[in-house]
Design an enzyme around this catalytic site. Structure first.
Site, PDB file in Angstrom:
ATOM      1  N   GLU A  17       0.888  -1.168   0.000  1.00 34.61           N
ATOM      2  CA  GLU A  17       0.000   0.000   0.000  1.00 34.61           C
ATOM      3  C   GLU A  17       0.921   1.210   0.000  1.00 34.61           C
ATOM      4  OE1 GLU A  17      -1.645   3.188   1.165  1.00 34.61           O
ATOM      5  OE2 GLU A  17      -2.155   2.198   3.040  1.00 34.61           O
ATOM      6  N   CYS A  24      -1.622   8.772   3.322  1.00 31.09           N
ATOM      7  CA  CYS A  24      -1.511   8.336   1.921  1.00 31.09           C
ATOM      8  C   CYS A  24      -2.759   8.676   1.127  1.00 31.09           C
ATOM      9  CB  CYS A  24      -1.236   6.835   1.859  1.00 31.09           C
ATOM     10  SG  CYS A  24      -2.466   5.840   2.748  1.00 31.09           S
TER      11      CYS A  24
END
Length: 486
Positions: free
Chosen positions: A254, A288
């Site tokens: 990720e 993120c």
């Protein structure tokens, strides 16, 4: 209970273990640079030993019952709940996140634990597939994968660690986990303490407090590691992917994001502004999934900018331990210098400063840039700072095209009053997740969380993570003598 600041040790084979490196690392409070604790770093040899221990422990843990695994997960969750106040305090001190952010992080951590218990029964399930040969029974088994190598980041260290650790343990695997050393307590030691309290057998979870100069690629190359789970930058993700490919290891990556927040011509501007301010400035933009580019149809642009700037100006900043604070410090001086350089570069490139922030100690207050070119460094960089970029689009179609004009594809958002159109356009956005009439920072343990393009590989969440963290095996049983052609 011992203070969490005293848990400055690695947790190997069920023992709190001092590192054998000759180096120590001071964990600092990002707000005032005070030392929270000092860690003697674990050595490469200790890491190698942890993988050996995890490999042996996994063989036994794989034999555990569903009830045993669920009980451990429930007890770990109870420990975190019982010590909520102290844990929130450590998250605030280590990450520089606000009290709101710390509570959100602990809440997500508990959700991952609780959801993982729901699929602890997925291993050893047998599915029968019709035979292709007379008298043959085909049984499809799901088995634990083995040892999982887990590497987590500094921004949401507890829940982004638990997102790997809890599913791995629920599915009969063992874990060697390395949190970012800047946040070793909330990203590693407190989690180890919770599972120690829960009675997890020794060696099933090993937490290594160390850094890359000490261990190199040891988390990636160890032969016992069957899967490398990493949350962090795309640059590091590419390095991990390359090594994993050479060694034929699975990865769950990720990575970075450049999330677009698209305001269409029929959007509710007031609600879009509220969402954009939250989705841009929570945790100082160090997420993120954070909104990285705000793309606004020209019909709504000026109104949006005026109202967005008004709200950005009013956000309280300062000491993150004050519950009223919204903007706390950036995690370290390196991140601060990067952010300041982005600001100078944007001014030089010709972007308009709609609102000028300032550095106050280790806090960077919000900046807002308009007239931003989507091809500029400002627009194409994952900023990880409270710097908002607003891009004007001539049409709704152009807004979607701009949204897709990035190497990343993690999260995204579309504001519109036409929900049917919004969902149709959402499918055109090349990202793993798109949220209609909401901001980009959303997570839950029962959705397929992950990105496209440079934003990663694999999906977390139930049931998708089950496939990632297990191995499928075909066993056939020939019940009648088979006739062969020779």
């Amino acid at each position: 209970m011992a203070r969490y600041e005293d848990l400055n040790l690695s947790f190997i084979n069920g023992e709190w273990t001092e590192g054998l490196s000759d180096r120590t690392y001071d964990i600092l409070n990002p707000y005032d640079n005070s030392i929270i604790t000092s860690v003697r770093l674990a050595s490469a040899k200790q890491l190698e030993g942890a993988f050996d221990i995890a490999n042996r422990a996994q063989k036994e843990w794989a034999k555990s019952s569903v009830e045993e695994r669920r009980e451990v997960l429930h007890k770990a969750a109870e420990y975190l709940k019982e010590n909520r106040q102290e844990i929130v305090g450590i998250i605030v001190k280590e990450t520089g996140g606000t009290v709101l952010k710390a509570n959100v992080e602990l809440h997500l951590t508990l959700e991952f634990l609780e959801e993982s218990s729901k699929y602890a029964d997925e291993i050893y399930k047998v599915r029968e597939v019709p035979g292709h040969v007379e008298g043959k029974l085909n049984h499809i088994h799901r088995l634990p994968l083995g040892v999982v190598s887990s590497i987590s980041p500094f921004n949401f260290p507890m829940n982004l660690s638990m997102r790997t650790i809890a599913p791995a343990i629920a599915l009969g695997n063992s874990v060697v986990h390395k949190p970012d050393i800047q946040v070793a307590l909330s990203g590693g030691s407190i989690i180890a303490k919770a599972f120690e309290h829960a009675g997890l057998p020794n060696g099933v979870l090993n937490v290594i407090l160390t850094d890359i100069p000490e261990i190199g690629d040891g988390m990636l190359t160890n032969p016992h590691a069957q899967l490398i789970s990493f949350t962090g930058s795309s640059a590091v993700g590419r390095h991990i992917g390359g090594i994993a490919g050479q060694n034929l290891k699975r990865v769950a990556l990720e990575l970075g994001g450049n999330s677009p927040f698209v305001v269409l011509s029929d959007a509710d501007v007031d609600q879009a502004v509220k969402a954009a301010v939250f989705g841009k400035f929570i945790h100082q933009g160090q997420i993120c999934m954070i909104i990285n580019r705000i793309i606004v149809h020209q019909d709504k642009h000026d109104e949006f900018v005026q109202k967005f700037v008004e709200r950005a100006k009013s956000l309280p900043y300062g000491d993150p331990s004050n519950p009223a604070t919204v903007i706390g410090p950036l995690v370290n001086e390196t991140q601060m210098q990067k952010a300041l350089q982005y600001i100078e570069d944007a001014k030089r490139e010709g972007a308009t400063v709609a609102f000028e922030g300032q550095r106050v100690g280790n806090v960077l207050t919000p900046y807002v840039f308009t007239d931003v070119d989507n091809s500029s460094k400002l627009a194409q960089t994952e900023l990880f700072a409270p710097i908002a970029t607003i891009i004007r689009a001539q049409t709704d179609e152009e807004a979607i095209a701009i949204a897709n004009d990035t190497a990343y594809g993690l999260s995204s958002a579309i504001f519109t009053s036409d929900l049917e159109k919004g969902e149709a356009l959402a499918l055109q956005v090349d990202s793993g997740m798109t949220h209609i009439n909401d901001q980009t920072v959303n997570d839950a343990p029962f959705i397929p969380f992950g990105g496209n393009k440079a934003s990663g590989l694999g999906r977390f969440g139930n049931p998708w993570v089950v496939e990632e963290f297990t191995v499928t095996k075909w066993v056939s049983v020939q019940t009648k003598n088979r006739q062969y052609p020779f």
